[in-house]
Design a protein around this motif. Structure first.
Motif, PDB file in Angstrom:
ATOM      1  N   ASN A  21       0.784  -1.253   0.364  1.00 33.47           N
ATOM      2  CA  ASN A  21      -0.002  -0.018  -0.008  1.00 33.47           C
ATOM      3  C   ASN A  21       0.838   1.265   0.206  1.00 33.47           C
ATOM      4  N   SER A  51     -11.644   2.365   2.955  1.00 38.02           N
ATOM      5  CA  SER A  51     -11.074   2.299   4.209  1.00 38.02           C
ATOM      6  C   SER A  51      -9.297   2.442   4.228  1.00 38.02           C
ATOM      7  N   THR A  52      -8.965   1.674   3.185  1.00 33.13           N
ATOM      8  CA  THR A  52      -7.253   1.587   2.852  1.00 33.13           C
ATOM      9  C   THR A  52      -6.703   2.663   2.594  1.00 33.13           C
ATOM     10  N   THR A  53      -7.287   3.228   0.999  1.00 33.49           N
ATOM     11  CA  THR A  53      -7.172   4.682   0.654  1.00 33.49           C
ATOM     12  C   THR A  53      -6.839   5.465   2.076  1.00 33.49           C
ATOM     13  N   THR A  83     -16.059   1.646   4.662  1.00 34.57           N
ATOM     14  CA  THR A  83     -15.886   0.771   5.439  1.00 34.57           C
ATOM     15  C   THR A  83     -16.895  -0.204   6.691  1.00 34.57           C
ATOM     16  N   SER A  84     -16.737  -1.093   7.161  1.00 34.92           N
ATOM     17  CA  SER A  84     -16.976  -2.040   7.736  1.00 34.92           C
ATOM     18  C   SER A  84     -16.733  -1.578   9.587  1.00 34.92           C
ATOM     19  N   GLY A 123     -10.470   3.130  -3.714  1.00 36.46           N
ATOM     20  CA  GLY A 123      -9.561   1.884  -4.395  1.00 36.46           C
ATOM     21  C   GLY A 123     -10.478   1.303  -5.702  1.00 36.46           C
TER      22      GLY A 123
HETATM   23  N1  LIG Z   1      -2.107   6.032  -6.612  1.00 40.20           N
HETATM   24  C1  LIG Z   1      -3.190   6.649  -6.620  1.00 40.20           C
HETATM   25  O1  LIG Z   1      -3.194   8.382  -7.057  1.00 40.20           O
HETATM   26  C2  LIG Z   1      -4.164   6.424  -5.295  1.00 40.20           C
HETATM   27  C3  LIG Z   1      -5.419   6.851  -5.118  1.00 40.20           C
HETATM   28  C4  LIG Z   1      -6.745   5.902  -4.447  1.00 40.20           C
HETATM   29  C5  LIG Z   1      -5.607   5.031  -3.718  1.00 40.20           C
HETATM   30  N2  LIG Z   1      -4.447   4.364  -3.376  1.00 40.20           N
HETATM   31  C6  LIG Z   1      -4.324   3.782  -2.944  1.00 40.20           C
HETATM   32  O2  LIG Z   1      -4.592   2.127  -3.397  1.00 40.20           O
HETATM   33  C7  LIG Z   1      -4.336   1.026  -2.379  1.00 40.20           C
HETATM   34  C8  LIG Z   1      -5.831   0.720  -1.819  1.00 40.20           C
HETATM   35  O3  LIG Z   1      -6.538   0.192  -0.813  1.00 40.20           O
HETATM   36  P1  LIG Z   1      -7.975  -0.549  -1.887  1.00 40.20           P
HETATM   37  O4  LIG Z   1      -7.300  -1.865  -2.218  1.00 40.20           O
HETATM   38  O5  LIG Z   1      -7.893  -2.172  -0.592  1.00 40.20           O
HETATM   39  O6  LIG Z   1      -9.410  -0.088  -1.777  1.00 40.20           O
HETATM   40  P2  LIG Z   1      -9.706   0.815  -0.279  1.00 40.20           P
HETATM   41  O7  LIG Z   1     -11.061   1.362  -1.444  1.00 40.20           O
HETATM   42  O8  LIG Z   1      -9.143   1.767  -0.259  1.00 40.20           O
HETATM   43  O9  LIG Z   1      -9.414   0.536   1.237  1.00 40.20           O
HETATM   44  C9  LIG Z   1     -10.282  -1.086   0.361  1.00 40.20           C
HETATM   45  C10 LIG Z   1     -11.469  -1.748   1.691  1.00 40.20           C
HETATM   46  O10 LIG Z   1     -12.471  -0.433   2.248  1.00 40.20           O
HETATM   47  C11 LIG Z   1     -13.174  -1.260   2.524  1.00 40.20           C
HETATM   48  N3  LIG Z   1     -15.066  -1.088   1.599  1.00 40.20           N
HETATM   49  C12 LIG Z   1     -14.376  -1.660   0.155  1.00 40.20           C
HETATM   50  N4  LIG Z   1     -15.870  -1.488   0.079  1.00 40.20           N
HETATM   51  C13 LIG Z   1     -16.874  -1.268   1.174  1.00 40.20           C
HETATM   52  C14 LIG Z   1     -18.151  -1.484   1.519  1.00 40.20           C
HETATM   53  N5  LIG Z   1     -18.982  -1.570   0.558  1.00 40.20           N
HETATM   54  N6  LIG Z   1     -18.483  -1.717   2.268  1.00 40.20           N
HETATM   55  C15 LIG Z   1     -17.583  -2.279   3.759  1.00 40.20           C
HETATM   56  N7  LIG Z   1     -16.648  -1.522   3.937  1.00 40.20           N
HETATM   57  C16 LIG Z   1     -15.918  -1.534   2.148  1.00 40.20           C
HETATM   58  C17 LIG Z   1     -12.998  -2.142   3.174  1.00 40.20           C
HETATM   59  O11 LIG Z   1     -12.548  -2.818   4.709  1.00 40.20           O
HETATM   60  P3  LIG Z   1     -12.580  -2.821   5.850  1.00 40.20           P
HETATM   61  O12 LIG Z   1     -14.041  -3.137   5.794  1.00 40.20           O
HETATM   62  O13 LIG Z   1     -12.160  -3.183   6.468  1.00 40.20           O
HETATM   63  O14 LIG Z   1     -12.800  -0.764   6.572  1.00 40.20           O
HETATM   64  C18 LIG Z   1     -12.152  -2.669   2.016  1.00 40.20           C
HETATM   65  O15 LIG Z   1     -11.253  -3.615   2.634  1.00 40.20           O
HETATM   66  C19 LIG Z   1      -5.133   2.290  -1.088  1.00 40.20           C
HETATM   67  O16 LIG Z   1      -3.244   1.837  -0.257  1.00 40.20           O
HETATM   68  C20 LIG Z   1      -4.520   3.569  -1.590  1.00 40.20           C
HETATM   69  O17 LIG Z   1      -3.257   4.074  -0.440  1.00 40.20           O
HETATM   70  C21 LIG Z   1      -3.485   4.873  -4.742  1.00 40.20           C
END
Ligand SMILES: NC(=O)c1ccc[n+]([C@@H]2O[C@H](COP(=O)([O-])OP(=O)(O)OC[C@H]3O[C@@H](n4cnc5c(N)ncnc54)[C@H](OP(=O)(O)O)[C@@H]3O)[C@@H](O)[C@H]2O)c1
Length: 187
Positions: A21, A51-53, A83-84, A123
């Protein structure tokens, strides 16, 4: 009319973060110039992210320790975090934790945007959830001259021919900024 726009930077092979990440690979690339983020933000009424973002944003800029920075970065723009879990929120920041089906929150998100656009930060899987219900209007990607062996996917969905219409291509230093209008309602 409010548009729902995915705007992100990506590796050339479709990752937005590495396996840890981290965005170090992105910041290591000299952009020279960049798309005008200020102009983009002027049209944004709501920010949406997973939530990861969100946790990356909090930790990379130490926002819990310095909550006043939130307004400097994001102004008064509401941020919806999917997030959950219960997550920390910097004091004074308009962060709204939501979870479950995107459709259950879509009207509220669009209403909160008050006629301006919704920025889907990522994400990719969360963006895919918007796409799945026909609630993704545009994809804007800044492609970095970097490849990653793995990481967080840009957009883990399969489109049909004609779903994406190329609307803009620009060079910014070593980056290519490319925009697609999402044509179809896949639901
Ligand atoms: N290159 C760029 O410009 C850029 C832009 C954006 C992000 N990023 C990076 O890319 C990575 C993205 O991480 P990621 O793929 O894990 O995606 P993410 O969307 O940031 O996080 C995924 C998490 O969000 C929660 N989530 C997603 N949809 C949900 C829903 N419908 N209901 C409840 N919870 C939900 C879940 O975690 P929980 O339920 O456990 O909370 C899921 O594991 C990060 O490292 C971020 O910093 C980079």
């Amino acid at each position: 009319m409010t548009r729902i726009v995915y705007n992100t930077a990506s590796s050339l092979n479709g990752y937005i973060a590495d396996d840890d990440n981290s965005l170090d690979w992105l910041f290591a690339v000299e952009s020279g110039e960049a798309p005008d983020h200020g102009t983009f933000m002027r049209d944004i009424g709501v920010i949406v992210e997973g939530s990861t973002t969100y946790e990356w944003v909090l930790s990379s800029t130490k926002l819990m320790e310095n909550p006043e920075k939130w307004t400097t970065f994001f102004g008064e723009t509401p941020t919806y975090v999917f997030t959950s879990r219960e997550l920390p929120i910097p004091e004074g920041a308009d962060v709204r934790l939501v979870g479950g089906e995107v459709l259950d929150h879509l009207d509220e998100i669009v209403t909160a945007a008050a006629g301006r656009d919704v920025w889907l930060v990522g994400g990719g899987e969360l963006v895919g959830q918007f796409y799945d219900i026909g609630a993704l209007d545009e994809i804007q990607i800044s492609v970095a001259p970097a490849a990653l062996a793995g990481g967080a996917p840009l957009f883990p969905r399969t489109t049909e021919p004609g779903d994406l219409e190329l609307t803009e291509v620009k060079r910014f230093g070593d980056f290519v900024h490319v925009c697609y209008s999402v044509q179809s309602d896949p639901s």
